[in-house]
Motif scaffolding. Structure first.
Motif, PDB file in Angstrom:
ATOM      1  N   ALA A 104       0.831  -1.210   0.000  1.00 33.05           N
ATOM      2  CA  ALA A 104       0.000   0.000   0.000  1.00 33.05           C
ATOM      3  C   ALA A 104       0.863   1.256   0.000  1.00 33.05           C
ATOM      4  CB  ALA A 104      -0.929  -0.014   1.217  1.00 33.05           C
ATOM      5  N   VAL A 133      -9.702   3.435  -4.253  1.00 35.31           N
ATOM      6  CA  VAL A 133      -9.182   2.116  -3.888  1.00 35.31           C
ATOM      7  C   VAL A 133     -10.226   1.076  -4.266  1.00 35.31           C
ATOM      8  CG1 VAL A 133      -8.343   0.635  -2.036  1.00 35.31           C
ATOM      9  CG2 VAL A 133      -7.834   3.087  -1.993  1.00 35.31           C
ATOM     10  N   GLY A 169     -11.308  -2.098  -0.954  1.00 34.39           N
ATOM     11  CA  GLY A 169     -10.811  -1.543   0.302  1.00 34.39           C
ATOM     12  C   GLY A 169     -10.847  -2.517   1.446  1.00 34.39           C
ATOM     13  N   GLY A 218      -5.641  -2.970   0.576  1.00 33.61           N
ATOM     14  CA  GLY A 218      -6.672  -1.965   0.384  1.00 33.61           C
ATOM     15  C   GLY A 218      -7.049  -1.241   1.658  1.00 33.61           C
ATOM     16  N   VAL A 267     -13.785   4.383  -2.153  1.00 39.56           N
ATOM     17  CA  VAL A 267     -13.439   2.971  -2.060  1.00 39.56           C
ATOM     18  C   VAL A 267     -14.607   2.119  -2.531  1.00 39.56           C
ATOM     19  CG1 VAL A 267     -14.209   2.849   0.341  1.00 39.56           C
ATOM     20  CG2 VAL A 267     -12.545   1.185  -0.485  1.00 39.56           C
ATOM     21  N   CYS A 285      -6.832  -3.436  -5.873  1.00 39.59           N
ATOM     22  CA  CYS A 285      -6.437  -4.543  -4.992  1.00 39.59           C
ATOM     23  C   CYS A 285      -7.200  -5.825  -5.314  1.00 39.59           C
ATOM     24  CB  CYS A 285      -6.685  -4.161  -3.530  1.00 39.59           C
ATOM     25  SG  CYS A 285      -5.759  -2.715  -2.990  1.00 39.59           S
TER      26      CYS A 285
END
Length: 346
Positions: free
Chosen positions: A158, A186, A189, A194, A210, A251
């Motif tokens: 991250a 993101v 998340g 994340g 997110v 992610c």
């Protein structure tokens, strides 16, 4: 060199005796063996493993799916990359650490497996492991080791994606650069990297959006997201089109095709970055002005300098929420899973 107690010449460790493509067979094939304690070389520390973090990448390693970036030259080997423990011994030339220090570390997927590496490959799922001193971070005395075992790999991923540090993509391009004026999206998340990225970007002052499943919406608000999208109800591209995000941190490996990369460009500002924690986006040629990058190694050939910056970011670890997991190493290395998550300090 300062040595551990003389009766510590053998240790219990989980070992992989060969890649198995089937996940169940690969995990059930790990054996708990009694093997010699590794000796730290110059610039290395021997760490007594109190907790080892179990990451999705560990499954990919033992199934051979990462054999291109994690080549194993001899079997058996000890899997695992994330460790929280204490320094048991130091090799010559060490200056930052001392015996007894509480530490957290990531052994490094590429660093510990490259030809000629003086440690590894991997090695976290054991009572002891050896790691270069410059890949180890001290853990503050008031932070429990069980709370940081799952932090190093996900946290560094991250941090590298958001803030660059000493990192670059596998194509040599700079990553991140998030500031207090940045708009960050993101994807996923609720994932390991994340949920840490949400907190890091929020603490930096960035505006964070997110995507998560519905069960994680309130958790994301608690961690600092200003806007949370339930991806099961809304198409995030349609919902955010034209918002000019500075950076998307993927992610969940969302951009599995070039068309999806093109769609992502619709929510980024010109020249915005799409950074994935999967290298599967590399080599694609999106038709829009978009930087598509996977996470890589530092220009020096190592991973990021593992300064977890627990104090600088003003964060601590909590034991609630669906976060990272640490596996405790005691005796025959039973994997006792505990949940933890990284949350902003009050």
């Amino acid at each position: 060199m300062t040595l551990p107690p003389s009766n510590a010449h053998l240790m219990w460790a989980w070992q992989c005796h060969g890649f198995q493509p089937d996940v169940t067979e690969a995990l059930s094939g790990l054996r708990s063996d009694h093997i010699p304690v590794p000796a730290p070389g110059r610039g290395q520390a021997l760490v007594r493993v109190h907790f080892a973090g179990a990451d999705p990448v560990d499954v990919k390693v033992v199934t051979g799916r990462y054999s291109d970036v994690f080549p194993v030259h001899t079997f058996p080997f000890v899997p695992g990359f994330d460790v929280a423990g204490e320094v048991a011994a130091l090799g010559a030339g060490c200056s930052k650490l001392k015996v007894g220090d509480k530490v957290a570390l990531c052994l490094g997927i590429q660093e510990s497996s490259q030809q000629g590496a003086a440690f590894g490959p991997a090695g976290a799922f054991a009572e002891y492991c050896v790691c270069p001193e410059n890949q180890i971070s001290k853990v503050p005395e008031d932070v429990m080791l069980s709370r940081v075992a799952g932090l190093p790999l996900a946290g560094l991923t991250a941090y590298q994606a958001l803030f660059t540090g000493k990192g670059c993509s596998t194509q040599g391009e700079r990553l991140g650069g998030v500031t207090k004026d940045s708009k960050v999206l993101v994807l996923g998340g609720n994932r390991g990297p994340g949920h840490l990225a949400v907190q890091m970007a929020h603490r930096k002052g960035a505006t964070v959006t997110v995507t998560v499943p519905p069960s994680c919406i309130h958790w994301m608000v608690y961690l600092g997201a200003s806007r949370v999208i339930n991806f099961r109800e809304k198409d995030w591209v349609d919902h955010l089109r034209g918002e000019d995000f500075d950076l998307i941190f993927d992610c969940v490996d969302w951009a599995s095709t070039s068309d999806e990369m093109d769609r992502a460009a619709e929510v980024l500002k010109p020249g915005g970055q799409y950074i994935s924690n999967s290298n599967s986006v590399l080599g694609r040629q999106p038709r829009h002005q978009l930087q598509g990058e996977g996470l890589g190694r530092s220009p020096e050939g190592r991973g990021l300098r593992p300064d977890l910056r627990l104090r600088r970011l003003g964060q601590h670890l909590r034991g609630d929420g669906p976060g990272r997991r640490g596996a405790q190493a005691r005796g025959p290395v039973h994997l006792q899973l505990q949940q933890c998550t990284w949350a902003p300090a009050a």
